[in-house]
Design a protein around this motif. Sequence first.
Motif, PDB file in Angstrom:
ATOM      1  N   ARG A  71      22.500  94.312  41.817  1.00  5.29           N
ATOM      2  CA  ARG A  71      22.859  94.034  43.203  1.00  5.29           C
ATOM      3  C   ARG A  71      22.180  92.741  43.660  1.00  5.29           C
ATOM      4  N   VAL A  72      22.727  92.167  44.711  1.00  5.12           N
ATOM      5  CA  VAL A  72      22.191  90.940  45.299  1.00  5.12           C
ATOM      6  C   VAL A  72      21.543  91.287  46.629  1.00  5.12           C
ATOM      7  N   VAL A  77      28.623  89.803  40.322  1.00  4.78           N
ATOM      8  CA  VAL A  77      28.054  91.099  39.920  1.00  4.78           C
ATOM      9  C   VAL A  77      29.013  92.255  40.160  1.00  4.78           C
ATOM     10  N   GLN A  78      30.171  92.000  40.752  1.00  2.19           N
ATOM     11  CA  GLN A  78      31.129  93.074  40.997  1.00  2.19           C
ATOM     12  C   GLN A  78      31.531  93.741  39.673  1.00  2.19           C
ATOM     13  N   ASP A  84      18.207  83.188  52.556  1.00  2.00           N
ATOM     14  CA  ASP A  84      19.399  83.167  53.402  1.00  2.00           C
ATOM     15  C   ASP A  84      19.873  81.765  53.784  1.00  2.00           C
ATOM     16  N   GLU A 113      27.334  87.581  44.514  1.00  2.00           N
ATOM     17  CA  GLU A 113      27.901  88.895  44.847  1.00  2.00           C
ATOM     18  C   GLU A 113      29.239  89.093  44.145  1.00  2.00           C
ATOM     19  N   GLN A 114      30.034  88.047  44.091  1.00  2.00           N
ATOM     20  CA  GLN A 114      31.315  88.145  43.380  1.00  2.00           C
ATOM     21  C   GLN A 114      31.095  88.321  41.886  1.00  2.00           C
ATOM     22  N   ILE A 133      24.771  83.165  47.636  1.00  2.00           N
ATOM     23  CA  ILE A 133      24.770  84.622  47.788  1.00  2.00           C
ATOM     24  C   ILE A 133      26.174  85.174  47.556  1.00  2.00           C
ATOM     25  N   LEU A 134      27.174  84.539  48.170  1.00  2.00           N
ATOM     26  CA  LEU A 134      28.568  84.979  47.996  1.00  2.00           C
ATOM     27  C   LEU A 134      29.001  84.838  46.545  1.00  2.00           C
ATOM     28  N   LYS A 141      23.772  80.632  51.610  1.00  2.00           N
ATOM     29  CA  LYS A 141      24.831  81.623  51.840  1.00  2.00           C
ATOM     30  C   LYS A 141      25.948  81.529  50.803  1.00  2.00           C
ATOM     31  N   THR A 143      19.306  89.618  50.128  1.00  2.00           N
ATOM     32  CA  THR A 143      19.060  88.396  50.890  1.00  2.00           C
ATOM     33  C   THR A 143      17.621  88.370  51.378  1.00  2.00           C
TER      34      THR A 143
END
Length: 311
Positions: free
Chosen positions: A227-228, A220-221, A207, A217-218, A213-214, A210, A230
């Motif tokens: 999935r991601v 893997v859409q 964490d 996440e974008q 992570i963002l 950050k 934390t």
Amino acid sequence: MKLSFKGGIHPLKEQHEGKAASREQAIKDFVPDKVLIPMDMHIGAPSEPCVKKGDKVLLGQVIATPVGNFGIPVHASVSGEVTGIISCQQLGKKPSICVEITSDGLDEWAELKPLGEIETAPRELIIQQVKDAGICGLGGACFPTHIKLSLSNDKKVDIIVLNGAECETFLTADYRLMLEEPERIVNGLHAIMRAMGVQESVIAIEDNKKEAILSMEQAVQGRKGVRVVTLKTKYPQGGEKQLVEAVTKRQVPSGGLPCDAGVAVFNVGTAAAIADAVIYGKPLVSRITTVTGCVKAPSNLRIRIGTSFQD
């Protein structure tokens, strides 16, 4: 929910992590005038040089062939001339046989043989492509990746964990990779899933990253089965056994491997290298490395294999 394992060490302040000096430094390419490439960069028998002094080589050309079941080929990380095959002290107890190449500055690639689309590439061809690319684990274990992809009949893996924890102090190489080149990572992860016949995967990131992570996440859409998650920032969160426990709540048996708990763990850098091998046919000739601490310019550099610390 932030995932974790029991125990570990918590960095209390950012200065204790040491990451601030390099975390905002974008990846830069670094190409030396000369490389000295060891034949024993992986677990298993050292590879056998197949070039000699005076030979002209191209970037990505095979310069050493595998020896034994765990062997992998070694490739030229620059184009130029082989100026020696010498014994040189590296990190091991004994000197390593190394191929010395003086760069011609052209970076002219050898012929590449890509598989192309990951979604249509047969499992066995992905594994062979990874072996031919000379990929071993970039998380530090140096285990030949094609062996990890080739499960024996008595082992069954139902989840892939991609290690983006980078829990070590000072290092920000994986962070910059996830921030700048997330598609390479996700493409490589899909190649891993296809090669192992696994439908579920997790990208695990601490964490204190950050932005990464963002970014992931974008990326893997729309990607099925990925999935991601934390993780709490803690050392050694990136250790395989600790990571498996944090993400899956499973225990790797004492003396065992993650596959004994039905899990396969790969580093994000390894996944990116797999994507390059499958999609473009590129062998492993470089890796992103954080150069920091008592240096004039803390950096994240894409360094060619065989680059000296002096350079």
